[in-house]
Scaffold this active site. Sequence first.
Site, PDB file in Angstrom:
ATOM      1  N   CYS A 195     -12.859  -2.450  13.698  1.00  0.00           N
ATOM      2  CA  CYS A 195     -13.971  -2.935  12.883  1.00  0.00           C
ATOM      3  C   CYS A 195     -15.228  -3.040  13.752  1.00  0.00           C
ATOM      4  CB  CYS A 195     -13.622  -4.284  12.280  1.00  0.00           C
ATOM      5  SG  CYS A 195     -14.986  -5.028  11.331  1.00  0.00           S
TER       6      CYS A 195
ATOM      7  N   GLU B 159      -1.748  -1.301  -6.149  1.00  0.00           N
ATOM      8  CA  GLU B 159      -2.943  -0.601  -6.613  1.00  0.00           C
ATOM      9  C   GLU B 159      -2.669   0.077  -7.944  1.00  0.00           C
ATOM     10  OE1 GLU B 159      -5.623   1.235  -3.233  1.00  0.00           O
ATOM     11  OE2 GLU B 159      -3.523   1.669  -2.819  1.00  0.00           O
TER      12      GLU B 159
ATOM     13  N   ASP C 176      -2.671   1.302   7.067  1.00  0.00           N
ATOM     14  CA  ASP C 176      -1.846   0.935   5.927  1.00  0.00           C
ATOM     15  C   ASP C 176      -1.627  -0.572   5.838  1.00  0.00           C
ATOM     16  OD1 ASP C 176      -1.621   3.632   5.289  1.00  0.00           O
ATOM     17  OD2 ASP C 176       0.136   3.889   6.569  1.00  0.00           O
TER      18      ASP C 176
ATOM     19  N   CYS D 205     -13.000  -9.721   8.403  1.00  0.00           N
ATOM     20  CA  CYS D 205     -14.368 -10.173   8.127  1.00  0.00           C
ATOM     21  C   CYS D 205     -14.936  -9.610   6.827  1.00  0.00           C
ATOM     22  CB  CYS D 205     -15.289  -9.799   9.291  1.00  0.00           C
ATOM     23  SG  CYS D 205     -15.493  -8.007   9.532  1.00  0.00           S
TER      24      CYS D 205
ATOM     25  N   ASP E  96       0.863  -1.180   0.000  1.00  0.00           N
ATOM     26  CA  ASP E  96       0.000   0.000   0.000  1.00  0.00           C
ATOM     27  C   ASP E  96       0.900   1.231   0.000  1.00  0.00           C
ATOM     28  OD1 ASP E  96      -2.574   1.480   0.385  1.00  0.00           O
ATOM     29  OD2 ASP E  96      -1.606   2.035   2.276  1.00  0.00           O
TER      30      ASP E  96
END
Length: 381
Positions: free
Chosen positions: A338, A266, A348, A322, A182
């Site tokens: 989360c 990416e 990151d 998840c 990333d």
Amino acid sequence: MAKRAYKYRFYPTTEQAELLARTFGCVRFVYNSLLNWRTEEFQKKQRRIGYCAASAQLSALKKQPELAFLNEVSCVPLQQCLRHQQVALKNFFEGRARYPTFRKKRIHQSAEFTASAFKYRDGELFLAKSSEPLNIRWSRALPSAPSTVTVSRDATGRYFVSCLCEFEPHALPVTPKMVGIDMGLKDLFVTSDGVHTRNARHTAKYASRLALAQRRLSRKKLGSANRAKARQKVARIHARITDCRLDGLHKLSRRLINENQVVCVENLAVKNMMRNPRLSKAIADAGWGELVRQLQYKSAWAGRQVVAIDRWFPSSKRCSGCGFVMDSMPLSVRSWVCPQCKAEHDRDVNAALNIKAAGLAVLALGANVSGTGQVPVSCSQ
């Protein structure tokens, strides 16, 4: 067999420097003259000039008495600059690039020589119309005789020669290790293994020296010798920044390719991100696009794979445990919990884990789910 360019620095003699200066000037003159002619023909008559017509126009220019200096240098670089211009115009009309611009005198200069305009013999390189070999600092041996040679001079006055050669790439041993990265500004990239690679910030490191040199340049009289010296100082600082950045990116990309069989990244729209006035300078200094470019061609040589996932994939907002996707994730949020599985995430590292998972899915399925449907992605191998 593959082709690879080997770049070296060389130190020309006084006669060679004069010959190269004339060659650079003639190449620049021909390029600008033919570009101006092609532009006028298209604007007035909607006529697109092809390479054959441009070559005929060059022959007509060389016959004019006031342009006799064009015959004092090798004709090969003049023809090659027309071929480069033809490619630039083709890319423009097919929507891949902007319209080509005129070449300037005080920036990077180059001339390309094909096999008929140079001789490579016993480790020595001779250019056309020059009786002495170039004084090249051979940092490594060439794998074969070069097919083309490009001689260049940068804004600081340094001379370089780039030799395009054929070589046999050797694949690295297969390794089971795979990684997702990333890219960011604080850290140049963070891997899915949790390794943070610091952003060197070369521009910020030389910012004070550059600002001082630019202030001194702004006070010099236009056209004076002192202004030329001040311009050279500014150019040397810029060259230093560029060399440091490229050296760091080459070392990092080589390390990633050597250690991993698959590298997932990416597919960032760097040009669009550069429109942000607050972050454009930092993004340009980071060199994300150059890093990905190096990973792609080095992976092809080493038998590795680089997978670029869809740019709209929510790697930062998605829980790597998840799969829960947050509604928003501002840049100021560096860690989060989360709401569904209560897992704590470093922003990151979590993004790198999601990029790795998406990249492996690309290898298995050939497409990537970005949240809006199946989107094709690129895979270099």
